[in-house]
Design a protein around this motif. Structure first.
Motif, PDB file in Angstrom:
ATOM      1  N   HIS A 168       0.850  -1.178   0.000  1.00  0.00           N
ATOM      2  CA  HIS A 168       0.000   0.000   0.000  1.00  0.00           C
ATOM      3  C   HIS A 168       0.888   1.231   0.000  1.00  0.00           C
ATOM      4  O   HIS A 168       0.493   2.304  -0.412  1.00  0.00           O
ATOM      5  CB  HIS A 168      -0.915  -0.001   1.217  1.00  0.00           C
ATOM      6  CG  HIS A 168      -0.154   0.177   2.486  1.00  0.00           C
ATOM      7  ND1 HIS A 168       0.823  -0.681   2.896  1.00  0.00           N
ATOM      8  CD2 HIS A 168      -0.207   1.147   3.404  1.00  0.00           C
ATOM      9  CE1 HIS A 168       1.326  -0.254   4.029  1.00  0.00           C
ATOM     10  NE2 HIS A 168       0.727   0.851   4.367  1.00  0.00           N
ATOM     11  N   ALA A 169       2.073   1.042   0.514  1.00  0.00           N
ATOM     12  CA  ALA A 169       3.067   2.091   0.391  1.00  0.00           C
ATOM     13  C   ALA A 169       4.329   1.427  -0.123  1.00  0.00           C
ATOM     14  O   ALA A 169       4.933   0.631   0.569  1.00  0.00           O
ATOM     15  CB  ALA A 169       3.310   2.746   1.742  1.00  0.00           C
ATOM     16  N   ALA A 170       4.687   1.728  -1.356  1.00  0.00           N
ATOM     17  CA  ALA A 170       5.911   1.168  -1.919  1.00  0.00           C
ATOM     18  C   ALA A 170       6.724   2.333  -2.449  1.00  0.00           C
ATOM     19  O   ALA A 170       6.157   3.354  -2.845  1.00  0.00           O
ATOM     20  CB  ALA A 170       5.590   0.177  -3.030  1.00  0.00           C
ATOM     21  N   PRO A 171       8.039   2.213  -2.435  1.00  0.00           N
ATOM     22  CA  PRO A 171       8.863   3.372  -2.819  1.00  0.00           C
ATOM     23  C   PRO A 171       8.567   3.811  -4.245  1.00  0.00           C
ATOM     24  O   PRO A 171       8.488   3.000  -5.152  1.00  0.00           O
ATOM     25  CB  PRO A 171      10.298   2.855  -2.679  1.00  0.00           C
ATOM     26  CG  PRO A 171      10.213   1.391  -2.564  1.00  0.00           C
ATOM     27  CD  PRO A 171       8.866   1.057  -2.070  1.00  0.00           C
ATOM     28  N   SER A 172       8.375   5.094  -4.390  1.00  0.00           N
ATOM     29  CA  SER A 172       8.099   5.636  -5.714  1.00  0.00           C
ATOM     30  C   SER A 172       9.355   6.161  -6.372  1.00  0.00           C
ATOM     31  O   SER A 172       9.520   6.070  -7.579  1.00  0.00           O
ATOM     32  CB  SER A 172       7.071   6.772  -5.639  1.00  0.00           C
ATOM     33  OG  SER A 172       6.182   6.557  -4.581  1.00  0.00           O
TER      34      SER A 172
ATOM     35  N   GLU B  64       6.363  12.171  -1.907  1.00  0.00           N
ATOM     36  CA  GLU B  64       4.966  11.889  -1.586  1.00  0.00           C
ATOM     37  C   GLU B  64       4.163  13.182  -1.435  1.00  0.00           C
ATOM     38  O   GLU B  64       3.040  13.303  -1.930  1.00  0.00           O
ATOM     39  CB  GLU B  64       4.885  11.074  -0.295  1.00  0.00           C
ATOM     40  CG  GLU B  64       3.507  10.496  -0.052  1.00  0.00           C
ATOM     41  CD  GLU B  64       3.339  10.000   1.367  1.00  0.00           C
ATOM     42  OE1 GLU B  64       4.233  10.260   2.197  1.00  0.00           O
ATOM     43  OE2 GLU B  64       2.318   9.350   1.645  1.00  0.00           O
ATOM     44  N   MET B  65       4.761  14.154  -0.764  1.00  0.00           N
ATOM     45  CA  MET B  65       4.071  15.424  -0.595  1.00  0.00           C
ATOM     46  C   MET B  65       3.784  16.076  -1.938  1.00  0.00           C
ATOM     47  O   MET B  65       2.697  16.579  -2.192  1.00  0.00           O
ATOM     48  CB  MET B  65       4.915  16.367   0.273  1.00  0.00           C
ATOM     49  CG  MET B  65       5.029  15.950   1.721  1.00  0.00           C
ATOM     50  SD  MET B  65       3.447  16.039   2.587  1.00  0.00           S
ATOM     51  CE  MET B  65       2.903  14.356   2.521  1.00  0.00           C
ATOM     52  N   ARG B  66       4.794  16.048  -2.809  1.00  0.00           N
ATOM     53  CA  ARG B  66       4.617  16.660  -4.132  1.00  0.00           C
ATOM     54  C   ARG B  66       3.527  15.949  -4.913  1.00  0.00           C
ATOM     55  O   ARG B  66       2.658  16.578  -5.516  1.00  0.00           O
ATOM     56  CB  ARG B  66       5.935  16.616  -4.923  1.00  0.00           C
ATOM     57  CG  ARG B  66       6.910  17.710  -4.566  1.00  0.00           C
ATOM     58  CD  ARG B  66       7.932  17.885  -5.675  1.00  0.00           C
ATOM     59  NE  ARG B  66       8.559  16.619  -6.042  1.00  0.00           N
ATOM     60  CZ  ARG B  66       9.659  16.136  -5.510  1.00  0.00           C
ATOM     61  NH1 ARG B  66      10.268  16.807  -4.538  1.00  0.00           N
ATOM     62  NH2 ARG B  66      10.162  14.991  -5.911  1.00  0.00           N
ATOM     63  N   GLU B  67       3.573  14.622  -4.884  1.00  0.00           N
ATOM     64  CA  GLU B  67       2.557  13.840  -5.584  1.00  0.00           C
ATOM     65  C   GLU B  67       1.174  14.164  -5.053  1.00  0.00           C
ATOM     66  O   GLU B  67       0.207  14.305  -5.797  1.00  0.00           O
ATOM     67  CB  GLU B  67       2.813  12.340  -5.388  1.00  0.00           C
ATOM     68  CG  GLU B  67       3.922  11.771  -6.234  1.00  0.00           C
ATOM     69  CD  GLU B  67       3.512  11.672  -7.682  1.00  0.00           C
ATOM     70  OE1 GLU B  67       4.195  12.272  -8.523  1.00  0.00           O
ATOM     71  OE2 GLU B  67       2.499  11.008  -7.958  1.00  0.00           O
TER      72      GLU B  67
ATOM     73  N   LEU C  90      -1.937  15.669  -7.148  1.00  0.00           N
ATOM     74  CA  LEU C  90      -3.199  14.939  -7.253  1.00  0.00           C
ATOM     75  C   LEU C  90      -4.367  15.800  -6.793  1.00  0.00           C
ATOM     76  O   LEU C  90      -5.440  15.810  -7.397  1.00  0.00           O
ATOM     77  CB  LEU C  90      -3.139  13.651  -6.425  1.00  0.00           C
ATOM     78  CG  LEU C  90      -2.439  12.482  -7.107  1.00  0.00           C
ATOM     79  CD1 LEU C  90      -2.105  11.410  -6.102  1.00  0.00           C
ATOM     80  CD2 LEU C  90      -3.322  11.919  -8.199  1.00  0.00           C
ATOM     81  N   GLU C  91      -4.155  16.489  -5.708  1.00  0.00           N
ATOM     82  CA  GLU C  91      -5.238  17.336  -5.208  1.00  0.00           C
ATOM     83  C   GLU C  91      -5.584  18.424  -6.214  1.00  0.00           C
ATOM     84  O   GLU C  91      -6.758  18.745  -6.444  1.00  0.00           O
ATOM     85  CB  GLU C  91      -4.846  17.962  -3.866  1.00  0.00           C
ATOM     86  CG  GLU C  91      -5.050  17.021  -2.701  1.00  0.00           C
ATOM     87  CD  GLU C  91      -4.549  17.634  -1.393  1.00  0.00           C
ATOM     88  OE1 GLU C  91      -3.820  18.642  -1.435  1.00  0.00           O
ATOM     89  OE2 GLU C  91      -4.903  17.094  -0.339  1.00  0.00           O
ATOM     90  N   ALA C  92      -4.549  18.987  -6.828  1.00  0.00           N
ATOM     91  CA  ALA C  92      -4.786  20.016  -7.825  1.00  0.00           C
ATOM     92  C   ALA C  92      -5.579  19.453  -9.008  1.00  0.00           C
ATOM     93  O   ALA C  92      -6.543  20.081  -9.479  1.00  0.00           O
ATOM     94  CB  ALA C  92      -3.452  20.592  -8.295  1.00  0.00           C
ATOM     95  N   GLU C  93      -5.154  18.266  -9.452  1.00  0.00           N
ATOM     96  CA  GLU C  93      -5.871  17.605 -10.544  1.00  0.00           C
ATOM     97  C   GLU C  93      -7.321  17.335 -10.174  1.00  0.00           C
ATOM     98  O   GLU C  93      -8.239  17.525 -10.967  1.00  0.00           O
ATOM     99  CB  GLU C  93      -5.221  16.262 -10.880  1.00  0.00           C
ATOM    100  CG  GLU C  93      -4.232  16.258 -12.023  1.00  0.00           C
ATOM    101  CD  GLU C  93      -4.775  16.861 -13.289  1.00  0.00           C
ATOM    102  OE1 GLU C  93      -4.282  17.943 -13.648  1.00  0.00           O
ATOM    103  OE2 GLU C  93      -5.706  16.285 -13.905  1.00  0.00           O
ATOM    104  N   GLU C  94      -7.501  16.875  -8.944  1.00  0.00           N
ATOM    105  CA  GLU C  94      -8.848  16.555  -8.474  1.00  0.00           C
ATOM    106  C   GLU C  94      -9.734  17.799  -8.529  1.00  0.00           C
ATOM    107  O   GLU C  94     -10.859  17.773  -9.031  1.00  0.00           O
ATOM    108  CB  GLU C  94      -8.765  16.016  -7.048  1.00  0.00           C
ATOM    109  CG  GLU C  94     -10.090  15.569  -6.466  1.00  0.00           C
ATOM    110  CD  GLU C  94      -9.964  15.222  -4.985  1.00  0.00           C
ATOM    111  OE1 GLU C  94      -8.814  15.030  -4.524  1.00  0.00           O
ATOM    112  OE2 GLU C  94     -10.994  15.132  -4.298  1.00  0.00           O
TER     113      GLU C  94
END
Lengths: 351, 369
Positions: free
Chosen positions: A37-41, B34-37, B41-45
């Motif tokens: 559910h959390a894997a390194p991106s 993760e924060m950037r993603e 995503l929120e912006a896209e949403e």
């Protein structure tokens, strides 16, 4: 268990991902479909993950097995004391006892977890049980993942702590059970291989050593101690470890050579005695192991002329202590050779 | 404290430290991304919601539908080929999760299937791995002979090196194949192979999920299954070579302790050993040290021998005794015996000792680690 790292790593990952957004987590969770559910991106994360796993998985494997073995020993001790307290006649803890206790602890661990997670995660008991099972066997599908609802990772530290502790404890219990039941099978091939190698080595050594027929004379050099008969008798019932031996290789020329081999076979008959004794303890163990061992020890029992006429004693021991010969004083030296057999040439006696 | 307890405690401490270190490093590596993603995503949403005037509820529903449609888009997951793939992920504990049983009956069967399948698979891979190691050892020995090397013994280092390179080779072959078939980069394929063969199985990358491969490309499907099973064997062989001995360390030490206790408990005077001891002590003061050692060990032999009637309860004291005597005799070593006070009988026996020298390593307390 080598797959424990899967769960541990993912739990750890879950802990460190700053999950302030439920949306992100669930989205990522479903996207990545797995207890990943959390894997390194990032690529850096992937690389580190691989190195981390390379060292972490064996470490975790060994740690859980080590801890599991300690737990098994403790349980064995406690059970032994319990049996004593309850006044049982036989206070020995058998394999069947250990296996039942192990099995019951595994089931209860799963049930406790199922109850807890069904309450905290609003799953049915069956789904929570399924989740615990898939987690503790380290399969980790990820179709059910704890700590993913209501920002539990941030808002519910006690539940978070419980989850981590539950997973690690559960893995220990399962690891202990595996250590008890499965680990011996993983080393079987290696032990058999080792024993075969020893037999081959002994065969070739005795073949070389047997070229001189004067060997028997040498054996008489050391004076025959009067106690040798008692020693031999002790040896007879001593029963080192069992194992196949160069029974066939003893053919050699001359009486002297036969004496040597007789002695060697004698020791191996001790081995078989020990094997027979261990068979008593084996009565609860997996029966398929036994017939093979029986045939192994039977073969050289037949070939050993020294004990051809010996009846089985009550415990199945065929050892005799017949010749308080000069050889027996040497035999103390040879006895030291025997242990190579008991520990490693027995086919799986001490299950 | 007992050796086993110390070992276990240190392992626990090591593992927890390792977890903490890993957590810190993963945090440093991944949280920014993760924060950037998340922000993107929120912006896209927001943009989508605004563009098509979708309510919050509807949007959540859409999300769920899209996510649940993912496995279906990847192909039919539960026909025979897909189920075989799933069964592999269960018993090898890879557990991608790309397909997980939806029905309760499926879940229940999955659990029973795993209970039997996982130990079976574990033992099978270890067994096969051990056979492979033996075969490789034999091949190496022949190669060494052919190459005319002086030492034809295959050392542990040789085996570990060969094992390590086979693992890397397996990973690279898989990476090349999957990057070709799945259109991943080589690095992503390598990562996929690694995560699969260590049975972690995140499921972020899963093979056979593109273009209905499970139904349309039987050869590729067969290759994937074979690759996973062969790769697990190679990794299993390496683990069998390197790690398995550590898994049994505690049990062996425990057994040794039990034997020691039993043999010490049965230590009573006997006269046999005295003879040998006297023989040895008489000849050569310079052997006195070894003789003392032997005496000490033989003292236990004495005790063991005199305990004739209690053998049934002392199953393995002799083993332990024998182990310790063998250990001592190794110290004395056949070569010293040859030119020692003991005449040829022992030396004619000593060749037999050679065959046990490698067993001494096992009998000795785990010096190596």
């Amino acid at each position: 268990m080598q797959r424990t790292h899967c769960t541990v790593c993912t739990v750890c990952c879950a802990a460190v991902y700053p999950n302030d957004n439920h949306f992100t987590l669930t989205f990522f969770h479903f996207l990545f479909t797995g207890y990943g559910h959390a894997a390194p991106s990032t690529d850096g994360g992937k690389v580190f993950c691989m190195f981390y796993a390379l060292l972490g998985i064996p470490l975790t494997l060994v740690m859980f097995q080590s801890l599991g073995e300690r737990i098994n020993t403790l349980v064995k001790y406690l059970l032994h004391r319990l049996k004593k307290c309850l006044g049982f006649r036989r206070t020995e803890v058998s394999m069947a006892n250990m296996v039942s206790i192990g099995f019951i602890s595994c089931m209860s661990t799963l049930c406790i977890g199922a109850a807890a997670f069904s309450r905290y995660e609003d799953w049915s008991f069956f789904h929570a049980y399924y989740y615990c099972f898939i987690t503790l066997t380290t399969i980790g599908f990820g179709d059910y993942v704890a700590l993913q609802k209501d920002h539990a990772l941030q808002n519910n530290p006690k539940y978070v702590a419980f989850s981590f502790i539950y997973i690690l404890t559960g893995l220990t219990v399962i690891g202990a059970f595996l250590n008890l039941v499965v680990l011996r099978f993983m080393t079987m091939n290696a032990e058999d291989e080792r024993r075969d190698a020893e037999q081959r080595a002994l065969l070739s050594r005795n073949g070389q050593a047997g070229s001189g027929s004067g060997m028997a004379a040498h054996f008489h050099y050391i004076p025959d101690p009067p106690s040798s008969s008692s020693a031999a008798s002790g040896l007879g019932t001593a029963c080192g470890g069992g194992g196949g031996g160069p029974a066939g290789g003893g053919g050699g020329a001359g009486r002297g050579l036969r004496n040597v081999y007789a002695e060697v076979l004698h020791f191996q008959s001790m081995c078989s005695c020990l094997w027979y004794k261990s068979r008593e303890k084996l009565q609860y163990s997996i029966p398929m192991i036994i017939p093979r061992d029986l045939s192994t020890s039977d073969t050289y029992v037949e070939q050993g002329e020294t004990f051809s006429a010996q009846p089985l004693t009550s415990n199945g021991c065929v050892c005799s202590l017949r010749h308080p010969s000069a050889v027996s004083s040497v035999s103390t030296g040879l006895h030291s050779l025997v242990p190579a057999y008991p520990g490693h040439s027995k086919r799986r006696c001490s299950i | 404290m007992k050796r086993q307890n110390v070992r276990t405690l240190s392992l626990i401490v090591c593992t927890f430290t390792y977890l903490l270190v890993g957590a810190a490093v993963f945090d440093a590596l991944e949280s920014d991304y993760e924060m950037r993603e998340k922000e993107q995503l929120e912006a896209e949403e927001k943009r989508l919601q605004g563009k098509y005037n979708i309510s919050e509820d509807d949007y959540r529903k859409l999300e769920t539908i899209i996510m649940e449609a993912e496995p279906h888009r990847a192909g039919v997951q539960w026909k025979f080929a897909g189920s075989f793939y799933f069964a592999i992920t269960v018993i090898t504990t890879i557990g991608y999760g790309h397909a997980a049983p939806g029905t309760d009956a499926g879940k229940a069967f999955c659990m029973f299937y795993a209970v039997l399948g996982i130990p079976l698979t574990l033992v099978m891979f270890q067994s096969l791995g051990e056979r492979m190691n033996t075969f490789v050892k034999y091949l190496l020995k022949r190669i060494k002979k052919c190459c005319g090397m002086r030492i034809t013994e295959v050392s542990m280092e040789n085996m570990v090196t060969v094992g390590f390179f086979s693992c890397i080779g397996t990973l690279c072959i898989g990476a090349a194949a999957f990057s070709h078939y799945e259109d991943w980069s080589f690095f992503q394929s390598y990562y996929y192979c690694f995560i699969t063969l260590t049975t972690i199985g995140f499921g972020d990358f899963v093979a056979l999920q593109k273009n209905r491969a499970l139904q349309r490309k039987p050869l590729y499907v067969a290759f994937s299954f074979m690759y996973i099973l062969v790769g697990l064997t190679v990794i299993g062989a390496f683990l069998n070579l390197v790690v398995l001995r550590f898994l049994t360390m505690n049990s062996e030490d425990e057994r040794r302790d039990a034997e020691e206790r039993a043999s010490l408990a049965g230590n009573r005077a006997g006269s046999l050993a005295v003879h040998i001891q006297d023989e040895m002590l008489q000849r050569g003061g310079r052997r006195r040290r070894e003789a003392h050692v032997q005496h000490h060990a033989l003292g236990r032999l004495r005790g063991a021998f005199s305990n004739q009637n209690s053998y049934s309860s002392q199953l393995s004291p002799h083993q332990q005794y024998f182990h310790s005597v063998a250990y001592r005799i190794e110290e004395i070593s056949p070569s010293t015996l040859k030119n020692s006070y003991l005449p040829s009988p022992i030396s004619s026996v000593s060749p037999g000792l050679h065959s046990f020298t490698d067993n001494h390593q096992l009998m000795k307390r785990r010096k190596s680690v």
